[in-house]
Enzyme design. Structure first.
Site, PDB file in Angstrom:
ATOM      1  N   LYS A  15     -76.464  27.398 -34.096  1.00  0.00           N
ATOM      2  CA  LYS A  15     -75.008  27.590 -34.025  1.00  0.00           C
ATOM      3  C   LYS A  15     -74.679  29.029 -33.668  1.00  0.00           C
ATOM      4  O   LYS A  15     -73.737  29.293 -32.919  1.00  0.00           O
ATOM      5  CB  LYS A  15     -74.351  27.209 -35.361  1.00  0.00           C
ATOM      6  CG  LYS A  15     -74.330  25.710 -35.633  1.00  0.00           C
ATOM      7  CD  LYS A  15     -73.248  25.053 -34.821  1.00  0.00           C
ATOM      8  CE  LYS A  15     -73.055  23.582 -34.915  1.00  0.00           C
ATOM      9  NZ  LYS A  15     -73.983  22.592 -34.928  1.00  0.00           N
ATOM     10  N   LYS A  65     -81.358  14.306 -28.592  1.00  0.00           N
ATOM     11  CA  LYS A  65     -80.718  13.339 -29.470  1.00  0.00           C
ATOM     12  C   LYS A  65     -79.272  13.057 -29.072  1.00  0.00           C
ATOM     13  O   LYS A  65     -78.639  13.857 -28.399  1.00  0.00           O
ATOM     14  CB  LYS A  65     -80.789  13.819 -30.919  1.00  0.00           C
ATOM     15  CG  LYS A  65     -79.856  14.956 -31.258  1.00  0.00           C
ATOM     16  CD  LYS A  65     -79.577  15.026 -32.756  1.00  0.00           C
ATOM     17  CE  LYS A  65     -78.287  15.782 -32.998  1.00  0.00           C
ATOM     18  NZ  LYS A  65     -77.769  15.720 -34.341  1.00  0.00           N
ATOM     19  N   LYS A  72     -72.499  14.708 -30.746  1.00  0.00           N
ATOM     20  CA  LYS A  72     -71.171  15.000 -30.210  1.00  0.00           C
ATOM     21  C   LYS A  72     -71.198  16.197 -29.279  1.00  0.00           C
ATOM     22  O   LYS A  72     -70.535  16.213 -28.254  1.00  0.00           O
ATOM     23  CB  LYS A  72     -70.182  15.254 -31.357  1.00  0.00           C
ATOM     24  CG  LYS A  72     -69.491  13.993 -31.797  1.00  0.00           C
ATOM     25  CD  LYS A  72     -68.896  14.132 -33.181  1.00  0.00           C
ATOM     26  CE  LYS A  72     -69.961  14.159 -34.225  1.00  0.00           C
ATOM     27  NZ  LYS A  72     -69.546  13.834 -35.592  1.00  0.00           N
TER      28      LYS A  72
END
Ligand code: ADP
Ligand code: TRP
Length: 328
Positions: free
Chosen positions: A111, A194, A197
């Protein structure tokens, strides 16, 4: 009875990764354990500091939880921000978490790379807040996908450390729970790791049949099997992962044999997956629509869930205050 808690951040609609990685475990567990499920709206502030409409995105997930089969009579559903007791526990737990170990968490590093202008302290202490979510109910089991393993390791660390520092056996060490004993990772159909979103490669529980078919038919493949019984390249294995999870075992064996004797046509395989996915998703989608229209019911369920969760968290926090030595 053993306690279970888990939650999902309300940053979009639920997709098949969320369903197979987490929500279908929630539904299975509600009959066997003392469960509570929540909507992690505080956690979403770590990446979305100014959410557009907090209330409606929480309702969205709530409607989706219900549509998937969570029964609030068995497993209360609440919104994280309705339980302020969590923050007090978060504060105590943070006192025993160290900068070095928080900085080493892979999701933090990821992140921090994705949002270099907003490497906030909430992002760093994300695992502590997650630990508080779990430990406030003194939960034993937590159904989550594979990507949450490291956060779960941190939650166990928080529990152990608290017990050691204060010389108590207060917090159980929460275990990961997987639907079929092993973590599943639902792949993206675009050839990238994977389904998620942030990668924009999701099949959503809200998608209609046409959209689902289109997404599956567009899945990345290669030129086809070239030698008998050869190992499958990743993009093809991804399709078989779907087949295994949504289709009957004999259907899986049929396509597996076709791969092995080099007669597999990817179009047939995709059609099969698309049809089986539509059959799974269609009734869920219909229920999502019904529940979404009934905001009064959703708000009532969340209010009731908040009551149960607050009582559970308050009892833990009272005990924690006593253990540390504060006035209660
Ligand atoms: P996203 O990656 O789309 O942002 P979240 O991180 O909010 O999803 O995940 C919510 C829950 O769903 C977690 O328990 C997570 O482990 C699970 N999950 C998400 N994507 C997948 C996936 N592709 N495969 C398995 N589980 C997943
Ligand atoms: N970190 C989880 C995710 O991204 C969401 C979450 C927050 C959670 N608190 C939790 C999951 C407590 C299980 C238990 O999906």
């Amino acid at each position: 009875m053993e306690k279970v808690v888990s939650g999902i951040r309300p940053t979009g609609n639920l997709h098949l990764g969320n369903y197979f990685g987490a929500v279908r475990s929630f539904v299975k567990m509600q009959d066997e354990y003392n469960c509570m499920f929540f909507i992690a709206d505080w956690h979403s502030l770590t990446t979305h500091p100014k959410p557009e409409n907090i209330q409606s995105s929480a309702r969205t997930i709530l409607a989706e939880y219900l549509a998937c089969g969570i029964d609030p009579e068995k497993a209360p559903i609440y919104v994280q921000s309705d339980v302020r007791e969590t923050i007090e526990l978060y504060l105590y737990l943070n006192m025993n978490m160290y900068l070095g170990e928080l900085e080493r968490v892979t999701t933090f590093k990821e992140k921090a790379r994705q949002q270099p202008d907003n490497v906030n302290a909430g992002l760093l202490t994300y695992p502590t807040l997650m630990a508080a979510d779990i430990l406030q109910h003194r939960a034993n089991k937590v159904p989550v996908g594979k990507d949450q393993e490291q956060n779960m390791e941190m939650a166990r660390k928080c529990a152990r450390r608290f017990n050691n520092i204060y010389g108590v056996e207060f917090f159980p060490e929460p275990e990961n729970f997987y639907f079929a004993d092993k973590a599943v990772k639902i792949p993206g159909l675009d050839g990238s790791g994977k389904m998620g979103k942030s990668t924009g490669n999701c099949i959503y529980l809200r998608d209609d049949d046409k959209t689902i078919r289109k997404k599956v038919m567009r899945a990345v493949t290669d030129n086809g099997p070239e030698a008998m019984n050869s190992p499958r390249p990743e993009v093809i294995e991804n399709l078989f992962t779907f087949l295994k999870i949504v289709s009957a075992p004999d259907v899986y064996s049929y396509f597996d044999e076709k791969w092995n004797d080099c007669t597999l046509r990817y179009g047939d395989l995709k059609k099969q997956i698309a049809e089986d996915l539509c059959a799974l998703v269609a009734p869920i989608r219909e229920r999502i629509e019904e529940y979404s229209a009934n905001t009064e019911l959703l708000d009532r369920i969340a209010a009731r869930g908040a009551e149960v969760a607050r009582a559970s968290a308050a009892a833990t926090v009272d005990e924690v205050r006593r253990i540390i030595g504060f006035r209660r």
